[in-house]
Scaffold this motif. Structure first.
Motif, PDB file in Angstrom:
ATOM      1  N   GLY A  54      -8.001   4.695   7.471  1.00 34.92           N
ATOM      2  CA  GLY A  54      -8.450   3.317   7.370  1.00 34.92           C
ATOM      3  C   GLY A  54      -9.172   3.114   6.052  1.00 34.92           C
ATOM      4  O   GLY A  54      -9.726   4.039   5.474  1.00 34.92           O
ATOM      5  N   GLY A  55      -9.129   1.944   5.569  1.00 30.67           N
ATOM      6  CA  GLY A  55      -9.770   1.610   4.309  1.00 30.67           C
ATOM      7  C   GLY A  55      -9.431   0.185   3.962  1.00 30.67           C
ATOM      8  O   GLY A  55      -8.791  -0.523   4.740  1.00 30.67           O
ATOM      9  N   GLN A  56      -9.851  -0.220   2.795  1.00 23.31           N
ATOM     10  CA  GLN A  56      -9.612  -1.587   2.361  1.00 23.31           C
ATOM     11  C   GLN A  56      -8.838  -1.614   1.057  1.00 23.31           C
ATOM     12  O   GLN A  56      -8.928  -0.696   0.247  1.00 23.31           O
ATOM     13  N   MET A  57      -8.099  -2.707   0.892  1.00 24.76           N
ATOM     14  CA  MET A  57      -7.476  -2.968  -0.402  1.00 24.76           C
ATOM     15  C   MET A  57      -8.083  -4.262  -0.922  1.00 24.76           C
ATOM     16  O   MET A  57      -8.402  -5.172  -0.158  1.00 24.76           O
ATOM     17  N   THR A  58      -8.284  -4.285  -2.204  1.00 22.38           N
ATOM     18  CA  THR A  58      -8.840  -5.461  -2.868  1.00 22.38           C
ATOM     19  C   THR A  58      -7.745  -6.061  -3.730  1.00 22.38           C
ATOM     20  O   THR A  58      -7.091  -5.347  -4.491  1.00 22.38           O
ATOM     21  N   VAL A  59      -7.544  -7.368  -3.580  1.00 20.11           N
ATOM     22  CA  VAL A  59      -6.523  -8.066  -4.352  1.00 20.11           C
ATOM     23  C   VAL A  59      -7.213  -9.202  -5.083  1.00 20.11           C
ATOM     24  O   VAL A  59      -7.942  -9.991  -4.480  1.00 20.11           O
ATOM     25  N   GLY A  60      -7.006  -9.262  -6.384  1.00 19.67           N
ATOM     26  CA  GLY A  60      -7.604 -10.320  -7.194  1.00 19.67           C
ATOM     27  C   GLY A  60      -6.569 -10.941  -8.110  1.00 19.67           C
ATOM     28  O   GLY A  60      -5.583 -10.295  -8.462  1.00 19.67           O
ATOM     29  N   CYS A  61      -6.782 -12.192  -8.461  1.00 12.92           N
ATOM     30  CA  CYS A  61      -5.864 -12.905  -9.353  1.00 12.92           C
ATOM     31  C   CYS A  61      -6.613 -13.420 -10.565  1.00 12.92           C
ATOM     32  O   CYS A  61      -7.716 -13.948 -10.433  1.00 12.92           O
ATOM     33  N   GLY A  62      -5.984 -13.281 -11.700  1.00  9.01           N
ATOM     34  CA  GLY A  62      -6.460 -13.919 -12.917  1.00  9.01           C
ATOM     35  C   GLY A  62      -5.455 -14.991 -13.284  1.00  9.01           C
ATOM     36  O   GLY A  62      -4.283 -14.702 -13.480  1.00  9.01           O
ATOM     37  N   VAL A  63      -5.907 -16.237 -13.308  1.00  9.82           N
ATOM     38  CA  VAL A  63      -5.027 -17.359 -13.606  1.00  9.82           C
ATOM     39  C   VAL A  63      -5.318 -17.835 -15.024  1.00  9.82           C
ATOM     40  O   VAL A  63      -6.445 -18.215 -15.333  1.00  9.82           O
ATOM     41  N   TYR A  64      -4.315 -17.795 -15.871  1.00 12.37           N
ATOM     42  CA  TYR A  64      -4.444 -18.172 -17.277  1.00 12.37           C
ATOM     43  C   TYR A  64      -3.365 -19.194 -17.621  1.00 12.37           C
ATOM     44  O   TYR A  64      -2.375 -19.316 -16.891  1.00 12.37           O
TER      45      TYR A  64
END
Length: 155
Positions: A54-64
């Motif tokens: 078990g664990g977490q995933m981090t998802v991020g977006c950079g919008v340019y």
């Protein structure tokens, strides 16, 4: 977004990224490419990062103005990128698909579908995928939409 590294959340991430890419003006085919690449990166986290702990995933977006950057990160097990590429090797298009080694296609797909891919694996793994927006294509097709298409600016 921080989500559990479980298969049922990969679809949630795909939908979210699809909505962002749509809002930015990517074509249908480009959105599909982005969704596949992001799903592959997330699936790698689910399958390899935590060994069923078990664990977490981090998802991020950079919008340019000219691109979308999507980051998928975990704090699980790191891996040797060079070893993974060496184990998989280049894809030989003369061989039947049945002869391809299992595994390794995720990174190949990500690198094929996205314009730029950066992978860091100091603590866990961070994959940053970039897709450039071809504004000229979007602007050329603005007047080509049917009259039944809703105005995206008013939403």
């Amino acid at each position: 977004m921080k989500l559990p590294a479980k298969p049922e959340y990969v679809g949630v991430i795909r939908l979210t990224i699809s909505g962002i890419a749509n809002r930015l003006g990517y074509s249908y085919d480009e959105i599909e490419d982005i969704k596949i690449a992001v799903a592959e990166a997330c699936t790698n986290v689910v399958d390899h990062a935590y060994n069923d702990e078990g664990g977490q995933m981090t998802v991020g977006c950079g919008v340019y103005p000219d691109r979308l950057e999507v980051m998928v990160a975990d704090r699980g097990q790191s891996f040797s990128l060079e070893k993974s590429r060496g184990d998989f090797g280049p894809v030989n298009t003369n061989k039947p698909i049945a002869d391809l080694k299992e595994g390794g296609l995720g990174l190949f797909l990500i690198e094929t579908l996205m314009d730029k891919v950066e992978i860091r694996n100091d603590i866990g793994v961070i994959v940053v995928m970039t897709k450039f927006l071809q504004r000229g294509e979007v602007e050329q097709n603005v007047g080509r939409f049917s009259a039944t298409t809703t105005d995206r600016q008013s939403n």
